[in-house]
Structure formats: C-alpha cells, structure tokens
Design a protein around this motif. Sequence first.
Motif, PDB file in Angstrom:
ATOM      1  N   TYR A   1       0.806  -1.304   0.258  1.00 10.99           N
ATOM      2  CA  TYR A   1       0.010  -0.137   0.313  1.00 10.99           C
ATOM      3  C   TYR A   1       1.466   1.551  -0.044  1.00 10.99           C
ATOM      4  N   PHE A   2       2.093   1.400   0.570  1.00 15.95           N
ATOM      5  CA  PHE A   2       2.463   2.228   0.307  1.00 15.95           C
ATOM      6  C   PHE A   2       3.498   2.414  -0.128  1.00 15.95           C
ATOM      7  N   LYS A   3       4.073   1.638  -0.868  1.00 16.98           N
ATOM      8  CA  LYS A   3       5.375   2.344  -2.011  1.00 16.98           C
ATOM      9  C   LYS A   3       4.736   3.001  -3.487  1.00 16.98           C
ATOM     10  N   HIS A   4       3.302   2.904  -3.405  1.00  6.85           N
ATOM     11  CA  HIS A   4       3.442   4.508  -4.065  1.00  6.85           C
ATOM     12  C   HIS A   4       2.234   4.891  -3.576  1.00  6.85           C
ATOM     13  N   ARG A   5       3.013   6.263  -2.575  1.00  6.90           N
ATOM     14  CA  ARG A   5       2.049   7.623  -2.367  1.00  6.90           C
ATOM     15  C   ARG A   5       2.510   8.179  -2.507  1.00  6.90           C
ATOM     16  N   GLY A   6       1.578   9.737  -2.250  1.00  2.15           N
ATOM     17  CA  GLY A   6       1.719  11.001  -2.463  1.00  2.15           C
ATOM     18  C   GLY A   6       2.680  11.151  -4.503  1.00  2.15           C
ATOM     19  N   GLY A   7       1.958   9.949  -4.843  1.00  2.00           N
ATOM     20  CA  GLY A   7       1.882  10.269  -6.519  1.00  2.00           C
ATOM     21  C   GLY A   7       3.228   9.819  -6.669  1.00  2.00           C
ATOM     22  N   VAL A   8       4.399   9.346  -6.119  1.00  2.00           N
ATOM     23  CA  VAL A   8       5.776   8.677  -6.337  1.00  2.00           C
ATOM     24  C   VAL A   8       6.066   8.036  -5.469  1.00  2.00           C
ATOM     25  N   TYR A   9       6.524   6.859  -6.605  1.00  2.00           N
ATOM     26  CA  TYR A   9       6.797   5.103  -6.223  1.00  2.00           C
ATOM     27  C   TYR A   9       8.128   5.249  -5.285  1.00  2.00           C
ATOM     28  N   HIS A  10       8.305   4.016  -4.259  1.00  2.00           N
ATOM     29  CA  HIS A  10       9.028   4.037  -3.766  1.00  2.00           C
ATOM     30  C   HIS A  10       9.867   2.572  -4.421  1.00  2.00           C
ATOM     31  N   ARG A  11      11.479   2.524  -3.675  1.00  2.00           N
ATOM     32  CA  ARG A  11      11.183   1.967  -4.272  1.00  2.00           C
ATOM     33  C   ARG A  11      11.524   0.738  -3.450  1.00  2.00           C
ATOM     34  N   LEU A  12      11.761   0.915  -1.736  1.00  2.00           N
ATOM     35  CA  LEU A  12      12.254   0.506  -0.552  1.00  2.00           C
ATOM     36  C   LEU A  12      11.410   0.025   0.162  1.00  2.00           C
ATOM     37  N   ASN A  13      10.081   0.392  -0.315  1.00  2.00           N
ATOM     38  CA  ASN A  13       9.153  -0.664   0.064  1.00  2.00           C
ATOM     39  C   ASN A  13       8.105  -1.614  -0.889  1.00  2.00           C
ATOM     40  N   ASP A  14       8.580  -1.717  -2.183  1.00  2.00           N
ATOM     41  CA  ASP A  14       8.844  -2.530  -2.993  1.00  2.00           C
ATOM     42  C   ASP A  14       9.525  -3.841  -2.939  1.00  2.00           C
ATOM     43  N   ILE A  15      11.287  -3.546  -2.023  1.00  2.00           N
ATOM     44  CA  ILE A  15      11.609  -4.623  -2.328  1.00  2.00           C
ATOM     45  C   ILE A  15      11.323  -5.277  -1.119  1.00  2.00           C
TER      46      ILE A  15
END
Length: 354
Positions: free
Chosen positions: A215-229
């Motif tokens: 849920y948190f890897k796409h927040r604020g319209g930005v992709y967060h790689r750390l959450n994806d990993i």
Amino acid sequence: MPPPEPMPGYGQLLRRGYGSLAAAVRGCGNCGWELSRRTWAENAHLGWGEVLLCGLCALAWTALRRAAARSLFRPFGEWCNLQPKDAAKMPESAWKLLFYTLSWSYGIYLLFFTNYPFFYDPPSVFYDWKKGMDVPTDIAIAYLLQCSFYGHSIYATAYMDTWRKDSVVMLLHHVVTLTLIAFSYAFRYHNVGILVLFLHDVNDVQLEFTKLNVYFKHRGGVYHRLNDIISNIGCLTFCVSWFWFRLYWFPLKVLYATCYSSLQSVPNIPFYFFFNALLLVLTLMNIYWFLYIVLFVAKVLMGQMQEVNDVREYDVEDSKKTTMAKKKEAGLQLPSALKEGTHLKNGLVKDKRL
C-alpha cells in the motif's frame, strides 16, 4: 517426565495417527450424543463469568479498532497521501499487524522464555493432564486475548474487512478457531492451544506487514522503491514460513501430539474425535490458502503479475466490466453505484469510504 521425543516424519505421523484413530473408533462402542453430554458434564470447566468476560473483551476489540481506524490509521493514510484504494484497506492491515505482532511476541515469551517445554517436546502438552486442572495465569491471559479477538474477528470479517474471494473460508476459520480455543480451555487442553496459536500467528504478522508495504509503495504520486523491495522480500519469506510453520511444524508437532501422544498419556481422553476433527479442518484450510500462494508464485513466474498483489482480492475493474457486459446483454439497467466504479463487498455494491 520422559525425555523429549524426536520430531516424527510425515510417514510416522500418518501411520501412528491413523492407527490411533482407528483403534479409538474400534474401542468406542457406546459413542454418541449421550456419551458426549456426559463427558461434557464431567470434564468441561467453563463458567458463565468467563464467557461474559470474553464477550465484553470482544466488544472492546471492536470499539478499539473503530477508534484506532478513525483517530490513527485513516489520518496517517491521508497524511501519507496514499492512493484511495490503498488508503481504504490500510487500516485493516495496520490493525491486524498490531494485534498479531503482540500476540505472537507473547507466544514467543511463553514458549521460549519460561519453563514450558511444549515447542521442543510437543507430547509434553498432555503430561500430568487432569480434568479441571488450574490454568496458569500467563496462559489464561493469552487465551482471553485470543478468544475475544477471534470473536471480534467473526464480526469484523463480515462487516468491517474488505470482502475477498476467501472470506467465506475465513469466516469458517474464525469459527473453528474460536471453538478450538473455547473448548480447549474448558477441557484444559490449554498447553497444546498455546502451541497452535504460536505456529499460526507468525504468518499473519508477515502477511499484514507485506500488504502495508504494498500500500505504501505508491504514495504522494511517487513510487517508493524501498517499500517495493520490502514487499517482495516479505512475500518470499511469507511463502516459505507458511509451509514451514503450518504445513510442516503444525502437523508434525501438534497433530502428532493430539492424534497419537494424547492417547499414550491419557487413555480415553475426553472429546478426542471432536478436537482432532477440528484440527484436521484447520489443516485443510491451511492447505487451501497454500494453493493461493502457489497460484501467486505461478503467476509471477509466468509473467502474468508484475508486482506483489493479493490474489484473493477481487479485481474491481474486471468485475465491473464483466457485470456491465452481462447486464447489457440482458437489457437491464445497471445500479448507479456500479457505473461509478465503487467496490464490491459482501455480494452487494457498497461505497468504500476512508
């Protein structure tokens, strides 16, 4: 007390477990309702005060979850600017992660930081068993928390959680678990109950932690790689631990102890068939959910899924398109809610609000 037994293999479990069950069936010439009623009256110890306390705690869990979602989880999701579909599901996972982390940590304390030998010597759960024996306070606390939480979970699955493809099975799981907890307390099988809870809670911790990172890897319209990993690693460890805890340790430690060792320590142990039947149902549900895990891995390997996702959840867009096509063919008017793309829950179209 005899020395710890080495953990059996699957073959030994099947041979000894089946042999014990078959011998118990042959030796039960007067089994029936009358024997069950008499056995309950002679061996069960569960007061109305304990039932009332458990019910009040279940209501307290429900009220606490609503308050936490309203005052903590939803505002945090809004502050993180999660996508609407993720923000709608985040409070459920956060709540479950909080509870299962606490309950599993307490299970670790009971099994590894006290004098209880149940994990390393599962047959010992039935040593010195007596009807109406006192339940140690630390185990009684764990039973109160778990029993009341699963009472709350039956209501939450039906009316609070996101409705998924396995929600009916989840309801059955909660009913079976609640029955096992309540009856094992009444018949003083609390030692094996602690082992069962420990072997199951760890997977819920990993599942909800992984879902939160999804849920948190796409927040604020930005992709967060750390959450994806982290979600990918969590998915891998979840798959492995599910098999290890629920399909390896659970049958070889718990089912072996309840099917075979119980009769060695306590011949004619009360409600032998009832408890083992429920534990076998629990095993079948663990296998059922493992098939979802295998399906997920197969989709990833075949390239049908590019990122971690919960394969139990309904694809809203696909459901909407399929339903619209069927309605169009039948010449029927679509509900306005479905046209607007709101989520499906409990078989009905309901607006999903944050």
